[in-house]
Scaffold this motif. Structure first.
Motif, PDB file in Angstrom:
ATOM      1  N   VAL A   1       0.856  -1.172   0.000  1.00 28.70           N
ATOM      2  CA  VAL A   1       0.000   0.000   0.000  1.00 28.70           C
ATOM      3  C   VAL A   1       0.898   1.230   0.000  1.00 28.70           C
ATOM      4  O   VAL A   1       1.791   1.339   0.835  1.00 28.70           O
ATOM      5  CB  VAL A   1      -0.907   0.021   1.254  1.00 28.70           C
ATOM      6  N   GLY A   2       0.657   2.138  -0.901  1.00 32.48           N
ATOM      7  CA  GLY A   2       1.397   3.396  -0.944  1.00 32.48           C
ATOM      8  C   GLY A   2       0.503   4.539  -0.506  1.00 32.48           C
ATOM      9  O   GLY A   2      -0.672   4.588  -0.876  1.00 32.48           O
ATOM     10  N   CYS A   3       1.040   5.438   0.289  1.00 33.51           N
ATOM     11  CA  CYS A   3       0.259   6.572   0.791  1.00 33.51           C
ATOM     12  C   CYS A   3       1.034   7.860   0.557  1.00 33.51           C
ATOM     13  O   CYS A   3       2.267   7.864   0.617  1.00 33.51           O
ATOM     14  CB  CYS A   3      -0.028   6.412   2.275  1.00 33.51           C
ATOM     15  N   SER A   4       0.306   8.944   0.354  1.00 32.74           N
ATOM     16  CA  SER A   4       0.939  10.221   0.061  1.00 32.74           C
ATOM     17  C   SER A   4       1.297  11.038   1.301  1.00 32.74           C
ATOM     18  O   SER A   4       2.023  12.013   1.201  1.00 32.74           O
ATOM     19  CB  SER A   4       0.039  11.053  -0.849  1.00 32.74           C
ATOM     20  N   ASP A   5       0.797  10.644   2.454  1.00 32.85           N
ATOM     21  CA  ASP A   5       1.128  11.363   3.685  1.00 32.85           C
ATOM     22  C   ASP A   5       0.908  10.466   4.896  1.00 32.85           C
ATOM     23  O   ASP A   5       0.324   9.387   4.792  1.00 32.85           O
ATOM     24  CB  ASP A   5       0.330  12.670   3.810  1.00 32.85           C
ATOM     25  N   GLY A   6       1.379  10.930   6.049  1.00 36.95           N
ATOM     26  CA  GLY A   6       1.299  10.131   7.264  1.00 36.95           C
ATOM     27  C   GLY A   6      -0.117   9.867   7.739  1.00 36.95           C
ATOM     28  O   GLY A   6      -0.420   8.785   8.249  1.00 36.95           O
ATOM     29  N   THR A   7      -0.994  10.834   7.573  1.00 39.28           N
ATOM     30  CA  THR A   7      -2.385  10.654   7.979  1.00 39.28           C
ATOM     31  C   THR A   7      -3.056   9.576   7.142  1.00 39.28           C
ATOM     32  O   THR A   7      -3.787   8.725   7.665  1.00 39.28           O
ATOM     33  CB  THR A   7      -3.148  11.987   7.871  1.00 39.28           C
ATOM     34  N   ALA A   8      -2.778   9.584   5.837  1.00 40.81           N
ATOM     35  CA  ALA A   8      -3.330   8.554   4.946  1.00 40.81           C
ATOM     36  C   ALA A   8      -2.759   7.187   5.292  1.00 40.81           C
ATOM     37  O   ALA A   8      -3.462   6.171   5.229  1.00 40.81           O
ATOM     38  CB  ALA A   8      -3.041   8.902   3.492  1.00 40.81           C
ATOM     39  N   ALA A   9      -1.493   7.142   5.674  1.00 43.47           N
ATOM     40  CA  ALA A   9      -0.881   5.863   6.058  1.00 43.47           C
ATOM     41  C   ALA A   9      -1.543   5.293   7.310  1.00 43.47           C
ATOM     42  O   ALA A   9      -1.802   4.089   7.391  1.00 43.47           O
ATOM     43  CB  ALA A   9       0.619   6.051   6.288  1.00 43.47           C
ATOM     44  N   LEU A  10      -1.824   6.144   8.281  1.00 41.32           N
ATOM     45  CA  LEU A  10      -2.504   5.689   9.494  1.00 41.32           C
ATOM     46  C   LEU A  10      -3.911   5.191   9.166  1.00 41.32           C
ATOM     47  O   LEU A  10      -4.343   4.151   9.680  1.00 41.32           O
ATOM     48  CB  LEU A  10      -2.555   6.820  10.522  1.00 41.32           C
ATOM     49  N   ALA A  11      -4.608   5.870   8.278  1.00 44.00           N
ATOM     50  CA  ALA A  11      -5.939   5.433   7.860  1.00 44.00           C
ATOM     51  C   ALA A  11      -5.865   4.102   7.120  1.00 44.00           C
ATOM     52  O   ALA A  11      -6.713   3.229   7.318  1.00 44.00           O
ATOM     53  CB  ALA A  11      -6.594   6.493   6.980  1.00 44.00           C
ATOM     54  N   ALA A  12      -4.841   3.921   6.291  1.00 49.06           N
ATOM     55  CA  ALA A  12      -4.669   2.652   5.567  1.00 49.06           C
ATOM     56  C   ALA A  12      -4.408   1.515   6.538  1.00 49.06           C
ATOM     57  O   ALA A  12      -4.921   0.406   6.370  1.00 49.06           O
ATOM     58  CB  ALA A  12      -3.530   2.763   4.559  1.00 49.06           C
ATOM     59  N   PHE A  13      -3.638   1.782   7.575  1.00 51.58           N
ATOM     60  CA  PHE A  13      -3.382   0.767   8.594  1.00 51.58           C
ATOM     61  C   PHE A  13      -4.689   0.380   9.274  1.00 51.58           C
ATOM     62  O   PHE A  13      -4.967  -0.802   9.475  1.00 51.58           O
ATOM     63  CB  PHE A  13      -2.374   1.275   9.622  1.00 51.58           C
ATOM     64  N   ASP A  14      -5.483   1.375   9.630  1.00 52.33           N
ATOM     65  CA  ASP A  14      -6.748   1.113  10.309  1.00 52.33           C
ATOM     66  C   ASP A  14      -7.747   0.372   9.414  1.00 52.33           C
ATOM     67  O   ASP A  14      -8.600  -0.362   9.916  1.00 52.33           O
ATOM     68  CB  ASP A  14      -7.377   2.431  10.790  1.00 52.33           C
ATOM     69  N   ALA A  15      -7.619   0.545   8.096  1.00 58.58           N
ATOM     70  CA  ALA A  15      -8.578  -0.044   7.153  1.00 58.58           C
ATOM     71  C   ALA A  15      -8.263  -1.482   6.769  1.00 58.58           C
ATOM     72  O   ALA A  15      -9.133  -2.179   6.267  1.00 58.58           O
ATOM     73  CB  ALA A  15      -8.649   0.807   5.891  1.00 58.58           C
ATOM     74  N   LEU A  35       4.013   8.903  13.024  1.00 61.04           N
ATOM     75  CA  LEU A  35       3.316   7.732  12.504  1.00 61.04           C
ATOM     76  C   LEU A  35       3.760   6.476  13.241  1.00 61.04           C
ATOM     77  O   LEU A  35       2.931   5.664  13.661  1.00 61.04           O
ATOM     78  CB  LEU A  35       3.576   7.588  11.000  1.00 61.04           C
ATOM     79  N   ALA A  36       5.072   6.320  13.439  1.00 61.85           N
ATOM     80  CA  ALA A  36       5.590   5.150  14.148  1.00 61.85           C
ATOM     81  C   ALA A  36       5.024   5.066  15.562  1.00 61.85           C
ATOM     82  O   ALA A  36       4.616   3.994  16.019  1.00 61.85           O
ATOM     83  CB  ALA A  36       7.116   5.186  14.187  1.00 61.85           C
ATOM     84  N   THR A  37       4.964   6.193  16.246  1.00 63.07           N
ATOM     85  CA  THR A  37       4.421   6.225  17.603  1.00 63.07           C
ATOM     86  C   THR A  37       2.955   5.795  17.611  1.00 63.07           C
ATOM     87  O   THR A  37       2.542   4.969  18.435  1.00 63.07           O
ATOM     88  CB  THR A  37       4.567   7.639  18.203  1.00 63.07           C
ATOM     89  N   ALA A  38       2.171   6.331  16.676  1.00 62.43           N
ATOM     90  CA  ALA A  38       0.748   5.975  16.607  1.00 62.43           C
ATOM     91  C   ALA A  38       0.569   4.496  16.264  1.00 62.43           C
ATOM     92  O   ALA A  38      -0.287   3.813  16.837  1.00 62.43           O
ATOM     93  CB  ALA A  38       0.048   6.848  15.572  1.00 62.43           C
ATOM     94  N   LEU A  39       1.381   3.994  15.332  1.00 63.44           N
ATOM     95  CA  LEU A  39       1.265   2.591  14.939  1.00 63.44           C
ATOM     96  C   LEU A  39       1.680   1.650  16.067  1.00 63.44           C
ATOM     97  O   LEU A  39       1.064   0.605  16.264  1.00 63.44           O
ATOM     98  CB  LEU A  39       2.103   2.324  13.688  1.00 63.44           C
ATOM     99  N   ARG A  40       2.717   1.993  16.821  1.00 59.60           N
ATOM    100  CA  ARG A  40       3.157   1.158  17.949  1.00 59.60           C
ATOM    101  C   ARG A  40       2.067   1.043  19.007  1.00 59.60           C
ATOM    102  O   ARG A  40       1.928   0.012  19.654  1.00 59.60           O
ATOM    103  CB  ARG A  40       4.431   1.709  18.581  1.00 59.60           C
TER     104      ARG A  40
END
Length: 93
Positions: A1-15, A35-40
């Motif tokens: 999955v490729g994302c254009s920004d950190g917020t989109a990456a977090l949403a992709a993780f959640d989805a 992003l790393a902090t939120a994902l951890r």
């Protein structure tokens, strides 16, 4: 999955199911360390690699002593750097 920004990456993780993350430190939305902090918080065992074109000192300063990432890469990187990061990701799983 490729994302254009950190917020989109977090949403992709959640989805959906994400098995590993490679993120740039400087990107719109959330920085790579944010992003790393939120994902951890969501998944402690998620392998994460942070990349920076401004040297790794910025990443280390932002992370402090935390264990938020499994590997870091400085741009420009060579194939051996990517191979080493991939080995670290494999070992983290």
């Amino acid at each position: 999955v490729g994302c254009s920004d950190g917020t989109a990456a977090l949403a992709a993780f959640d989805a959906g199911r994400i098995d590993a993350v490679i993120a740039d430190e400087l990107m719109p939305g959330l920085s790579g360390t944010q992003l790393a902090t939120a994902l951890r918080r969501k998944r402690a065992d998620l392998p994460i690699v942070l990349v920076s074109g401004y040297g790794l000192d910025m990443i280390y300063e932002r992370l402090g002593d935390s264990q938020m990432v499994d590997a870091t890469l400085a741009k420009p990187f060579i194939i051996e750097d990517i191979e080493k990061a991939m080995e670290l990701l494999d070992a983290a799983q």
